[in-house]
Every structure is written in C-alpha cells, then in structure tokens.
Enzyme design. Structure first.
Site, PDB file in Angstrom:
ATOM      1  N   ARG A  10      -5.930   7.506  -5.357  1.00 52.11           N
ATOM      2  CA  ARG A  10      -5.543   7.948  -4.008  1.00 52.11           C
ATOM      3  C   ARG A  10      -6.022   9.386  -3.885  1.00 52.11           C
ATOM      4  O   ARG A  10      -5.579  10.250  -4.663  1.00 52.11           O
ATOM      5  CB  ARG A  10      -4.027   7.848  -3.835  1.00 52.11           C
ATOM      6  CG  ARG A  10      -3.508   8.557  -2.600  1.00 52.11           C
ATOM      7  CD  ARG A  10      -2.059   8.234  -2.306  1.00 52.11           C
ATOM      8  NE  ARG A  10      -1.953   6.909  -1.717  1.00 52.11           N
ATOM      9  CZ  ARG A  10      -0.883   6.456  -1.064  1.00 52.11           C
ATOM     10  NH1 ARG A  10       0.177   7.226  -0.912  1.00 52.11           N
ATOM     11  NH2 ARG A  10      -0.870   5.248  -0.557  1.00 52.11           N
ATOM     12  N   HIS A  37      -7.602   2.783   3.983  1.00 51.09           N
ATOM     13  CA  HIS A  37      -6.479   2.298   3.175  1.00 51.09           C
ATOM     14  C   HIS A  37      -6.588   0.769   3.083  1.00 51.09           C
ATOM     15  O   HIS A  37      -5.781   0.035   3.654  1.00 51.09           O
ATOM     16  CB  HIS A  37      -5.155   2.727   3.837  1.00 51.09           C
ATOM     17  CG  HIS A  37      -3.967   2.681   2.927  1.00 51.09           C
ATOM     18  ND1 HIS A  37      -4.024   2.325   1.595  1.00 51.09           N
ATOM     19  CD2 HIS A  37      -2.650   2.953   3.172  1.00 51.09           C
ATOM     20  CE1 HIS A  37      -2.825   2.383   1.057  1.00 51.09           C
ATOM     21  NE2 HIS A  37      -1.972   2.766   1.993  1.00 51.09           N
ATOM     22  N   GLN A  51      -3.631  -1.545   2.024  1.00 53.36           N
ATOM     23  CA  GLN A  51      -2.641  -1.691   3.089  1.00 53.36           C
ATOM     24  C   GLN A  51      -3.095  -2.770   4.080  1.00 53.36           C
ATOM     25  O   GLN A  51      -2.313  -3.644   4.464  1.00 53.36           O
ATOM     26  CB  GLN A  51      -2.447  -0.356   3.823  1.00 53.36           C
ATOM     27  CG  GLN A  51      -1.430  -0.425   4.933  1.00 53.36           C
ATOM     28  CD  GLN A  51      -0.026  -0.679   4.413  1.00 53.36           C
ATOM     29  OE1 GLN A  51       0.447   0.043   3.552  1.00 53.36           O
ATOM     30  NE2 GLN A  51       0.639  -1.693   4.927  1.00 53.36           N
ATOM     31  N   ARG A  94       2.379  -5.733  -0.250  1.00 50.47           N
ATOM     32  CA  ARG A  94       1.497  -4.789  -0.950  1.00 50.47           C
ATOM     33  C   ARG A  94       1.314  -5.218  -2.407  1.00 50.47           C
ATOM     34  O   ARG A  94       0.232  -5.067  -2.971  1.00 50.47           O
ATOM     35  CB  ARG A  94       2.084  -3.365  -0.883  1.00 50.47           C
ATOM     36  CG  ARG A  94       2.078  -2.718   0.504  1.00 50.47           C
ATOM     37  CD  ARG A  94       0.667  -2.486   1.006  1.00 50.47           C
ATOM     38  NE  ARG A  94      -0.131  -1.815  -0.001  1.00 50.47           N
ATOM     39  CZ  ARG A  94      -0.208  -0.487  -0.168  1.00 50.47           C
ATOM     40  NH1 ARG A  94       0.454   0.306   0.647  1.00 50.47           N
ATOM     41  NH2 ARG A  94      -0.974   0.031  -1.114  1.00 50.47           N
TER      42      ARG A  94
HETATM   43  N1  NVA Z   1      -1.805   7.613   7.481  1.00 49.12           N
HETATM   44  C1  NVA Z   1      -0.806   7.831   6.464  1.00 49.12           C
HETATM   45  C2  NVA Z   1      -0.592   6.579   5.688  1.00 49.12           C
HETATM   46  C3  NVA Z   1       0.493   6.648   4.647  1.00 49.12           C
HETATM   47  C4  NVA Z   1       0.629   5.375   3.881  1.00 49.12           C
HETATM   48  C5  NVA Z   1      -1.242   8.967   5.565  1.00 49.12           C
HETATM   49  O1  NVA Z   1      -2.424   9.063   5.226  1.00 49.12           O
HETATM   50  O2  NVA Z   1      -0.388   9.773   5.190  1.00 49.12           O
HETATM   51  N1   CP Z   2       2.049   2.403   2.818  1.00 51.83           N
HETATM   52  C1   CP Z   2       1.819   3.196   1.758  1.00 51.83           C
HETATM   53  O1   CP Z   2       0.693   3.340   1.281  1.00 51.83           O
HETATM   54  O2   CP Z   2       2.927   3.786   1.239  1.00 51.83           O
HETATM   55  P1   CP Z   2       2.934   4.901   0.107  1.00 51.83           P
HETATM   56  O3   CP Z   2       2.251   6.115   0.662  1.00 51.83           O
HETATM   57  O4   CP Z   2       4.385   5.134  -0.205  1.00 51.83           O
HETATM   58  O5   CP Z   2       2.180   4.395  -1.087  1.00 51.83           O
END
Ligand code: NVA
Ligand code: CP
Length: 298
Positions: free
Chosen positions: A97, A124, A127, A283
């Site tokens: 990430r 993502h 997701q 997920r």
């Molecule tokens: N768009 C959000 C998604 C979190 C799962 C972020 O990047 O923080």
């Molecule tokens: N939806 C998602 O990616 O959640 P987290 O940021 O908690 O991993």
C-alpha cells in the site's frame, strides 16, 4: 511464463475477473501457500486490507508478514527495486500500500514474484473486486446494472469504474466541479468497453441506480484539505433523498472507513439497504481468490 501482477483492475481481462470472482467462492481452498511467505508493506494505515489479506494468506496455508513504511523505508532507505528483489527471496507474493502508484510499477518491473496493489494514490483493485463480488452475490449477475459513485473521484472510484467496464455495468460519477474524473480516466473506461457519465448533482447520479457507492471526501494523505472539501462536497452526503432517487431495490456500498454525517448519513449506512459489512467480509474472499489466481499463473 512471465509473472503476473495486480496493480489495477485492467491487469485482468473480463474473463479473468470472472475467474477471480468464481475462486472467491472457494471457502475451503487448497493450501497452495504451504511453507510460503507473503509480504505486506504499508505506507498508510489499514484495517480491512491488512486483516483480510493476512487472513487470506493463512487460509491458503501461508505466513503473512506485515511491515510498516517506517521499518522499510520504501524508496528512501533503499530503492523500490531493491526492496522487491530482496523480498522476492523470502516471499511467494509481495503486496504493498503506497502513496505513489509508480512505486508499485517500479517493484513490478523487476520482481519475479507477483506484486499486488493494496491501494495507491491511483487505484484500489482489491477493493473493486470485493465490490463486484458483493454486487454479484446480491443481484445474481451484473447484467443491466448501474453503479453510481458519489463523492470524490479517487483511487476507489477509478478501480470501481474499470471493474464496471470489465463486467458490463454502467458507471456514473456524481462529483462537485473540480473533483470529477480526468478525461484520461474516462477514455480508459470507454476503451475497455465501459459506459460512464459525470453528474454534478448527487440525485442525478443516483437516479434509478442499483448501487449507490461513496468513499471519504478526504483520502489518506489529503487530511489537510478536509475542511475545504467539507465545503466543496456540501449536498453530496448520501442521505435518504439520494437513496430515494435510486432504484427501489438499490443498495448502498462504502469501502470504509466511513465518516457518518459527511459522505453518508448514519441512517443510510445503518439501513437495511446497506451491504457494507458483507462488502468488508468480501475483501477476504477476493484477496484469497487473487492470491490463488496469481500463484497458479506465476
Ligand atoms: N480513498 C480512500 C480509500 C480508503 C480505503 C483513501 O485513499 O484514503
Ligand atoms: N477499504 C479499505 O481499504 O480499508 P482499509 O484502509 O482499512 O484497509
């Protein structure tokens, strides 16, 4: 055979998306990661992605090792390439990430094991696969379905738009001026055979939609814009009025974490139309399916 990575949904063909969703149904899968490690590197916080992916690895008989950015120094203590070439000596899959999507591309360019995107500034994909599984479980198929994403055009909406293109669903963005998708993104959706439209009123985007989806207005790394965004996104909260505009059978999805009273009202996220906990569970099933798919192929 060259190694396969998953950095964005369009790394998978439409058939492969279908295959991954099918694999997600294998809740008692073979232990294909027996004796193998899977590295998970995090430059940003995570609840769902870390837990779901770690548990997916465990269910496949492997051993997950999660690393925080400050103990790795991805791109600072050493280059992305060197991190990947080291981790591949211990692990069957490397997941990360990151802030800059390009970091994943640099790792993928040299890695002999699959690189999986656990969220970047651009996309993502894990997701979006969980989102697809949730829609498929609820409606039975994707045919004729419309997904309305209302809020900030971001990593989640981009992967969701591409996922809709791959599965034949119509996609709508509902975004305030200045927060919509780029022309490049819209062209990409079209080039994948998708249909997308952009609306500047939430109720217009939601009109007759089967799925109403939202995400936080200020993504990780944009926290200092939170106040300005709260003003810009006024009128974009998913509340009763927006859900009434959707199809009578329409459901609510959110990748989470959620900010009640901002992008969604407490009433909507807690309502019977909200599938967010099923979506969060998915997920894990889709992460497991992605690992099965990539390990089998690489
Ligand atoms: N768009 C959000 C998604 C979190 C799962 C972020 O990047 O923080
Ligand atoms: N939806 C998602 O990616 O959640 P987290 O940021 O908690 O991993």
């Amino acid at each position: 055979m060259s190694v396969r990575h998953l950095l964005e949904i369009d790394d998978l063909t439409a058939d492969e998306v279908g295959a991954v969703l099918h694999l997600a149904g294998h809740t008692n899968p073979p232990k294909i990661l027996d004796g193998c490690g899977v590295a998970l590197v995090f430059e940003k916080p995570s609840l769902r992605t870390r837990n779901s992916t770690e548990m997916a690895v465990v269910q496949l008989g492997g051993h997950p090792i999660s690393l925080q950015a400050n103990e790795v120094g991805l791109g600072t203590r050493e280059t992305e390439e060197d991190v990947a070439r080291t981790l591949e000596r211990y692990h069957r899959v490397i997941c990360a990430r990151v802030f800059e999507h390009q970091k994943l591309e640099r790792m993928a360019a040299v890695s002999r094991v699959p690189i999986v995107n656990l969220l970047s500034d651009q996309s993502h994909p894990l997701q979006a696969l969980a989102d697809l599984l949730t829609v498929q479980q609820h409606f039975g198929s994707f045919e004729g379905r419309t997904v309305a994403y209302i809020g900030d055009s971001n990593n989640v909406s981009r992967s969701l738009a591409l996922a809709c293109a791959r599965t034949g669903m119509t996609f709508r963005y509902g975004c305030p001026p200045g927060y919509g998708p780029s022309d490049v993104e819209l062209d990409l959706v079209t080039s994948l055979g998708g249909t997308a439209s952009v609306h500047d009123r939430a109720v217009d985007a939601a009109d007759g939609a089967d799925v109403v989806y939202t995400d936080v207005w200020a993504s990780m790394g944009k926290e200092e814009e939170a106040e300005a965004r709260r003003r810009a996104f006024e009128g974009f909260t998913i509340g009763a009025e927006v859900m009434e505009a959707a199809a009578p059978t329409g459901v609510f999805l959110h990748c989470l974490p959620a900010h009640r009273g901002e992008e969604v009202s407490a009433d909507v996220i807690e309502s019977g139309r909200s599938l967010v906990w099923q979506q969060a569970e998915n997920r894990m099933h889709t992460a497991r399916a992605v690992l099965m798919f990539l390990v089998e192929l690489s």
